[in-house]
Design an enzyme around this catalytic site. Sequence first.
Site, PDB file in Angstrom:
ATOM      1  N   LYS A   1       0.831  -1.201   0.000  1.00 19.08           N
ATOM      2  CA  LYS A   1       0.000   0.000   0.000  1.00 19.08           C
ATOM      3  C   LYS A   1       0.871   1.260   0.000  1.00 19.08           C
ATOM      4  O   LYS A   1       0.701   2.141  -0.837  1.00 19.08           O
ATOM      5  CB  LYS A   1      -0.953  -0.015   1.209  1.00 19.08           C
ATOM      6  CG  LYS A   1      -1.864   1.187   1.308  1.00 19.08           C
ATOM      7  CD  LYS A   1      -1.311   2.203   2.262  1.00 19.08           C
ATOM      8  CE  LYS A   1      -2.172   3.468   2.271  1.00 19.08           C
ATOM      9  NZ  LYS A   1      -1.621   4.469   3.193  1.00 19.08           N
TER      10      LYS A   1
ATOM     11  N   ASP B   1      -6.200   0.507   0.542  1.00 16.26           N
ATOM     12  CA  ASP B   1      -6.248   0.862   1.956  1.00 16.26           C
ATOM     13  C   ASP B   1      -7.621   0.458   2.488  1.00 16.26           C
ATOM     14  O   ASP B   1      -8.352  -0.276   1.839  1.00 16.26           O
ATOM     15  CB  ASP B   1      -6.014   2.369   2.128  1.00 16.26           C
ATOM     16  CG  ASP B   1      -7.174   3.182   1.591  1.00 16.26           C
ATOM     17  OD1 ASP B   1      -7.901   2.673   0.720  1.00 16.26           O
ATOM     18  OD2 ASP B   1      -7.375   4.316   2.050  1.00 16.26           O
TER      19      ASP B   1
END
Length: 218
Positions: free
Chosen positions: A125, A144
Amino acid sequence: MAVSAAAKKFAGQVSQLLKKHYPDAKCSLNFSTPLELLVATILSAQCTDERVNLVTRELFRKYKDVAAYAEAPPKDLEKAIQSTGFFHNKTKSIQGCCETLLERYNGQIPQDIGKLVDLPGIGRKTANVILGTAFGIASGVVVDTHVSRLSQRLGLSQEKTAEKIEQDLMDQFPKKEWIVLSHRLIQHGRKVCAARKPSCGKCPLEAICPKVGVEGKG
DNA sequence: CTCCCGATAT
DNA sequence: ATATCAGGAG
């Protein structure tokens, strides 16, 4: 896994509606260099961007380069970022990253997903955020908490882990859209398709959304 | 899977 | 009181 034409068509509809409603969605973390974005993104774990920006306004004034973070007393850094939560872990991640950057990469941030993920405290991420937003490199889709939730509700993925959700999104959306798509999904997740109380009545995707897992539907 | 963790909205 | 917020490591 091959992706069906229907799935790609639906993804195209999602993409078009998001583009229309969020034409210039961008990163909501304040930064002026790749290093600042790296630090801000580490701080953003389980914390609002608003809070991160409050902290980094002072932090970036005090710590100007990789060496400054690496040489700082851990207690000082912990105190500076305390309000973002997880401050022990985040301090170790920031200092670990900066030490490794000095040792291996002459203090520069590598523009390579494998090398970034290898840094302490950097997962896919965070690496995707740095590559996409600081360097314009589409290494993947940023998954996320918002993107995970929206992917489930829109039926873009039935997977649980961020890694598998990211693969589903990469399969359905063209690579040239990955960077801006991430920003648009996150903005939409914050403003409209919120975790607790989604504003389905005001949602631009209302007409095509299966509302998987949303209360009152599903 | 658990743990890390403060601030805010509900 | 509890859920949630631009996650990652053990």
